[in-house]
Design a protein around this motif. Structure first.
Motif, PDB file in Angstrom:
ATOM      1  N   GLU A 254       0.923  -1.289   0.112  1.00 48.90           N
ATOM      2  CA  GLU A 254       0.233  -0.078   0.030  1.00 48.90           C
ATOM      3  C   GLU A 254       0.974   1.544   0.111  1.00 48.90           C
ATOM      4  N   LYS A 255       0.435   2.413  -0.542  1.00 40.55           N
ATOM      5  CA  LYS A 255       1.240   3.363  -0.615  1.00 40.55           C
ATOM      6  C   LYS A 255       1.036   4.373   0.617  1.00 40.55           C
ATOM      7  N   SER A 256       1.808   5.345   0.893  1.00 39.42           N
ATOM      8  CA  SER A 256       1.945   6.028   2.031  1.00 39.42           C
ATOM      9  C   SER A 256       1.868   7.560   1.869  1.00 39.42           C
ATOM     10  N   ASN A 257       0.592   8.137   1.564  1.00 42.66           N
ATOM     11  CA  ASN A 257       0.662   9.509   1.264  1.00 42.66           C
ATOM     12  C   ASN A 257       1.486  10.571   2.594  1.00 42.66           C
ATOM     13  N   MET A 258       1.889  11.645   2.001  1.00 42.11           N
ATOM     14  CA  MET A 258       2.794  12.445   2.989  1.00 42.11           C
ATOM     15  C   MET A 258       1.929  13.827   3.365  1.00 42.11           C
ATOM     16  N   LEU A 259       2.175  14.196   4.593  1.00 43.54           N
ATOM     17  CA  LEU A 259       1.747  15.561   4.839  1.00 43.54           C
ATOM     18  C   LEU A 259       3.021  16.270   5.374  1.00 43.54           C
ATOM     19  N   MET A 260       3.334  17.495   4.820  1.00 46.58           N
ATOM     20  CA  MET A 260       4.483  18.357   5.006  1.00 46.58           C
ATOM     21  C   MET A 260       3.946  19.444   5.682  1.00 46.58           C
ATOM     22  N   ILE A 261       4.653  19.687   6.758  1.00 40.64           N
ATOM     23  CA  ILE A 261       4.250  21.098   7.696  1.00 40.64           C
ATOM     24  C   ILE A 261       5.706  21.930   7.908  1.00 40.64           C
ATOM     25  N   GLY A 262       5.304  23.238   7.513  1.00 41.38           N
ATOM     26  CA  GLY A 262       6.621  23.954   7.815  1.00 41.38           C
ATOM     27  C   GLY A 262       6.295  25.485   7.552  1.00 41.38           C
ATOM     28  N   PRO A 263       6.827  26.375   8.428  1.00 41.02           N
ATOM     29  CA  PRO A 263       6.657  27.938   8.129  1.00 41.02           C
ATOM     30  C   PRO A 263       6.971  28.455   6.853  1.00 41.02           C
ATOM     31  N   THR A 264       6.228  29.729   6.385  1.00 38.28           N
ATOM     32  CA  THR A 264       6.555  29.831   5.043  1.00 38.28           C
ATOM     33  C   THR A 264       8.194  30.410   4.715  1.00 38.28           C
ATOM     34  N   GLY A 265       8.235  29.913   3.321  1.00 35.67           N
ATOM     35  CA  GLY A 265       9.761  30.148   3.160  1.00 35.67           C
ATOM     36  C   GLY A 265      10.833  29.167   3.536  1.00 35.67           C
ATOM     37  N   SER A 266      10.274  28.024   4.148  1.00 34.44           N
ATOM     38  CA  SER A 266      11.215  26.950   4.731  1.00 34.44           C
ATOM     39  C   SER A 266      11.682  26.128   3.446  1.00 34.44           C
ATOM     40  N   GLY A 267      10.912  26.058   2.392  1.00 38.27           N
ATOM     41  CA  GLY A 267      11.277  25.143   1.221  1.00 38.27           C
ATOM     42  C   GLY A 267      10.323  24.104   0.891  1.00 38.27           C
ATOM     43  N   LYS A 268       9.215  24.027   1.309  1.00 37.71           N
ATOM     44  CA  LYS A 268       8.246  22.888   1.124  1.00 37.71           C
ATOM     45  C   LYS A 268       7.954  22.685  -0.492  1.00 37.71           C
ATOM     46  N   THR A 269       7.782  23.793  -1.033  1.00 35.80           N
ATOM     47  CA  THR A 269       7.566  23.673  -2.369  1.00 35.80           C
ATOM     48  C   THR A 269       8.513  23.544  -3.254  1.00 35.80           C
ATOM     49  N   TYR A 270       9.755  24.232  -2.877  1.00 34.96           N
ATOM     50  CA  TYR A 270      11.211  24.130  -3.609  1.00 34.96           C
ATOM     51  C   TYR A 270      11.501  22.637  -3.484  1.00 34.96           C
ATOM     52  N   LEU A 271      11.224  21.987  -2.373  1.00 35.05           N
ATOM     53  CA  LEU A 271      11.746  20.605  -2.200  1.00 35.05           C
ATOM     54  C   LEU A 271      11.139  19.647  -3.276  1.00 35.05           C
ATOM     55  N   VAL A 272       9.776  19.899  -3.442  1.00 30.80           N
ATOM     56  CA  VAL A 272       8.807  18.976  -4.524  1.00 30.80           C
ATOM     57  C   VAL A 272       9.328  19.523  -5.856  1.00 30.80           C
ATOM     58  N   LYS A 273       9.875  20.686  -6.004  1.00 34.21           N
ATOM     59  CA  LYS A 273      10.008  21.131  -7.535  1.00 34.21           C
ATOM     60  C   LYS A 273      11.427  20.388  -7.786  1.00 34.21           C
TER      61      LYS A 273
END
Length: 487
Positions: free
Chosen positions: A177-196
């Motif tokens: 089975e797959k394990s979906n993820m939830l990523m929590i972090g303050p603004t500008g910490s690199g969440k979107t940049y990590l995925v890109k």
């Protein structure tokens, strides 16, 4: 001589015919890779059945063709295609007729649906070619500074996703089975940049969607299925490839349940409810090449069971929820923690629990389908200094490249980097503040340098960043010249 010219002309005609046949052959091969879609009802061949080809760009299914015959018998044939009754075809000028005949009435390229391959033609994934977690982690290190725990979690999750896709072709007894993820972090910490950055490194289709534009079905905005449409477009409309891709839903915290509201929550809890079927796994019909369903867009069925979902958000005010819970656990005694023990904790998100997310406004059913929850640390002054210069596409490297085009060297003194990081930390917007600060003091330099071809080097000092001095300008073949700050 005349015979020679005639032979040459014949050869040219033959070559032209061969080239034309090659072009037609290539065009036919391209068309064979896509499904035919009915021009009237927009159903693909896999749903509507065998198509009737009227022209190279127009195909009609049997049902619509039968309806057309019925309309012809009843005298309403023009109405079926939206043509006004009594439209004067006979009196239409020849130029207009030729123009209508030359119009491209076929399917747009972005709405073409690739044919489903037989199981024996689907190439299984080579397990040896799958990058290991430490290889993915090393690749992320080249672009992302810090956030070691987040990079480790994402590397393992993506690696397991690859193996899960490979196991589908091997048809093992144990279903992974797959394990979906939830990523929590303050603004500008690199969440979107990590995925890109992850999208650049992986060979699976990856789509990035914004949760703020999603609304409940029937309201203005994007439907929930639009996130799958973006993944299908990233997979070049290949349904089988899209069904093993990755979807990143950003700003997921904006879907929190609205408190103390009397109106219908059409873009909050309702969207969370709608996403449940996608996260768990379901067959959904999505439009091809469009974000909304309409009669002129073909529809395909996509199974989301094997799609890995990554959700991310800044979750503002979640830190207060966490501190309130931790303060309630405080007790009296020699070893007890004071109630204000966590007030100055910068990385308070490390202590997050499912209870905090429920109090924030996320429904339990939604959180239950995101078993992996990890956090990103807030950026401090040291990390901001490293972000300026260490990554492959660091900001300093970008500005050096800009000035290099004018044949000028750009140098930042270490004290200047510390001053930039200190100013960015005060803005409290993470790494996004760095570019705004650099753009501010680089404006005059970028404006003045193209005027003078004698400038060979510019040195950025701490005084210039703090607006108490100027940069050091070095002319070609001369001693450095320190200029006063114009501000």
């Amino acid at each position: 001589m005349a015979n020679q010219n005639a032979n040459d002309n014949d050869t040219n005609v033959i070559n032209a015919d061969n080239n034309s046949s090659n072009v037609n052959s290539n065009r036919n091969d391209d068309n064979d890779a896509y499904e035919k879609v009915c021009y009237v009802c927009r159903r693909p061949e896999s749903k509507a059945g065998k198509m009737i080809t009227i022209s190279p760009d127009i195909t009609i299914c049997n049902d619509c063709m039968q309806k057309a015959f019925n309309q012809v018998n009843s005298g309403n044939f023009p109405k079926m295609f939206g043509i006004p009754e009594g439209f004067p075809f006979a009196g239409m000028p020849d130029d207009l007729m030729n123009m209508m005949g030359g119009m491209n009435m076929g399917m747009p390229e972005k709405q073409k649906i690739k044919k489903k391959k037989p199981d024996d033609q689907v190439k299984p994934i080579d397990l040896k070619a799958i990058p290991s977690p430490h290889q993915i982690h090393a690749s992320l290190n080249e672009y992302v500074v810090g956030q070691e725990h987040a990079k480790k979690v994402m590397s393992v999750a993506v690696y397991n996703h690859y193996k899960r896709v490979a196991a589908l072709h091997q048809k093992k007894d144990v279903e992974i089975e797959k394990s979906n993820m939830l990523m929590i972090g303050p603004t500008g910490s690199g969440k979107t940049y990590l995925v890109k950055t992850l999208a650049k490194l992986l060979d699976v289709p990856l789509a990035i969607a914004d949760a703020t534009s999603l609304t409940e079905a029937g309201y203005i905005g994007d439907d929930i299925e639009s996130v799958i449409s973006k993944l299908l477009a990233a997979a070049d409309n290949d349904v089988e490839k899209a069904q093993t891709g990755i979807v990143f839903i950003d700003e997921i915290d904006k879907l929190a349940r609205k408190r103390e509201t009397n109106h219908r929550d059409v873009n909050g809890e309702s969207v969370q409810q709608g996403l449940l079927k996608l996260l768990e796994g379901a067959e959904v019909e999505v439009p091809v090449g469009a974000s909304s369903k309409n009669a002129m867009v073909p529809m395909v069925t996509v199974d989301t069971t094997n799609i890995l979902f990554i959700c991310g958000g800044a979750f503002p005010d979640l830190d207060q929820v966490i501190r309130e819970r931790l303060a309630k656990k405080s007790s009296m005694g020699f070893n007890a923690e004071l109630k204000d023990h966590y007030d100055n904790e910068k990385n308070i998100f490390r202590y997050v629990e499912t209870e905090d997310l429920r109090n924030f406004g996320m429904i339990p059913e939604f959180l239950g389908r995101l078993p992996i929850v990890f956090t990103l640390d807030a950026l401090d002054e040291k990390m901001l200094t490293r972000i300026l210069s260490e990554p492959k596409n660091a900001l300093l490297k970008q500005y050096r490249e800009l000035l290099a085009m004018d044949e000028v060297d750009l140098i930042f003194e270490p004290d200047a980097l510390e001053a930039i990081a200190a100013k960015a930390l005060k803005k409290d917007t993470g790494a996004r503040a760095l570019r705004a600060i650099i753009e501010d003091f680089m404006l005059d330099i970028m404006y003045e340098i193209p005027k003078d071809d004698n400038i060979g080097r510019v040195r950025i000092t701490r005084a210039y960043v703090e607006h108490t001095g100027g940069p050091v300008i070095e002319l070609r073949g001369q001693e450095p010249l320190r200029l006063a700050n114009e501000n």
